[in-house]
Motif scaffolding. Structure first.
Motif, mmCIF file in Angstrom:
data_model
loop_
_atom_site.group_PDB
_atom_site.id
_atom_site.type_symbol
_atom_site.label_atom_id
_atom_site.label_comp_id
_atom_site.label_asym_id
_atom_site.label_seq_id
_atom_site.Cartn_x
_atom_site.Cartn_y
_atom_site.Cartn_z
ATOM 1 N N TYR A 73 0.826 -1.201 0.000
ATOM 2 C CA TYR A 73 0.000 0.000 0.000
ATOM 3 C C TYR A 73 0.868 1.261 0.000
ATOM 4 O O TYR A 73 0.564 2.239 -0.691
ATOM 5 N N PHE A 74 1.931 1.238 0.777
ATOM 6 C CA PHE A 74 2.795 2.416 0.873
ATOM 7 C C PHE A 74 3.431 2.728 -0.485
ATOM 8 O O PHE A 74 3.417 3.881 -0.943
ATOM 9 N N VAL A 75 4.002 1.700 -1.125
ATOM 10 C CA VAL A 75 4.693 1.920 -2.395
ATOM 11 C C VAL A 75 3.707 2.337 -3.498
ATOM 12 O O VAL A 75 4.005 3.252 -4.291
ATOM 13 N N TYR A 76 2.522 1.721 -3.513
ATOM 14 C CA TYR A 76 1.594 1.975 -4.627
ATOM 15 C C TYR A 76 0.683 3.180 -4.392
ATOM 16 O O TYR A 76 0.379 3.922 -5.333
ATOM 17 N N TYR A 77 0.258 3.391 -3.146
ATOM 18 C CA TYR A 77 -0.715 4.447 -2.879
ATOM 19 C C TYR A 77 -0.115 5.695 -2.228
ATOM 20 O O TYR A 77 -0.618 6.806 -2.442
#
Length: 217
Positions: A72-76
């Protein structure tokens, strides 16, 4: 609900396409994991305390954090800082980064397992530090840990369904999409399980062969 063989034949191409994304993400992430893991392990052994301790705490943090929040951190989250990454690329990077912290410990154990006499012999011969690592230590250490690294490849493959959280059309998400169109989930989900078993068993056999090969040489 009865098994529909005609429907099974119709959905296999879609599932194989999802399997292709799963294998791509796994193999690409694995390359990152084994290369970056070696970098972490080498930095952990540097005489510079600031670098070695920083790397230690960073890798411990990544290893102690679940994979889903990292995805989630990397993508969002990163896009809000101006760094937008495609879902497949984000999945590959996150898988590789996450598992690099595990492979780093594998490398560290392999290096620590090198007999002290090897280091003393290199010192006695006054070999340059680069030659000590490239010609003496790393070839032996990596050879010892190849079977363990293979086990992490299997583990990464089994974790790949988590990529559906960032909309990577891997095997499990492909099965869900196929099932949603026809409202039949028996066949696609069962086939997903079978495909994971088949690939994992084949991979396990190859890893066992590596273990026997390097145990006898």
């Amino acid at each position: 609900m009865d098994w529909d063989w005609n429907y099974t034949g119709d959905i296999i191409p879609d599932l194989l396409d999802g399997l292709r994304y799963t294998v791509t993400a796994t193999l690409a992430g694995y390359v990152i994991a084994v290369v970056l893991g070696l970098v972490w392990a080498m930095l952990r052994r540097t005489p510079n305390v600031v670098i070695s301790q920083t790397v230690r705490w960073v890798t411990e943090f990544i290893r102690s954090t679940p994979l889903i929040p990292q995805l989630y951190f990397v993508y969002y989250v990163l896009p809000s800082w101006g760094l937008t990454i495609g879902s497949l690329t984000a999945g590959i990077i996150t898988l590789g980064l996450h598992y690099s912290t595990y492979t780093a410990e594998v490398y560290r154990a392999g290096i620590s397992d090198i007999p002290r006499g090897q280091w003393e012999a290199c010192t006695a011969l006054n070999l340059p530090r680069s030659r000590v690592w490239l010609d003496v230590i790393l070839p032996q250490a990596i050879r010892r840990v190849i079977p363990t690294l293979g086990n992490y490849l299997i583990a990464m493959f089994k974790d790949s369904p988590l990529l559906l959280a960032i909309n990577v059309t891997e095997l499990l998400l492909s099965a869900y999409q196929v099932g949603s169109r026809s409202l039949r989930f028996l066949e696609p989900i069962t086939l997903v399980g079978l495909l994971f078993i088949i690939v994992s068993v084949i991979s396990s056999i190859l890893v066992r062969r590596l273990e026997r090969r390097y145990a006898t040489n």
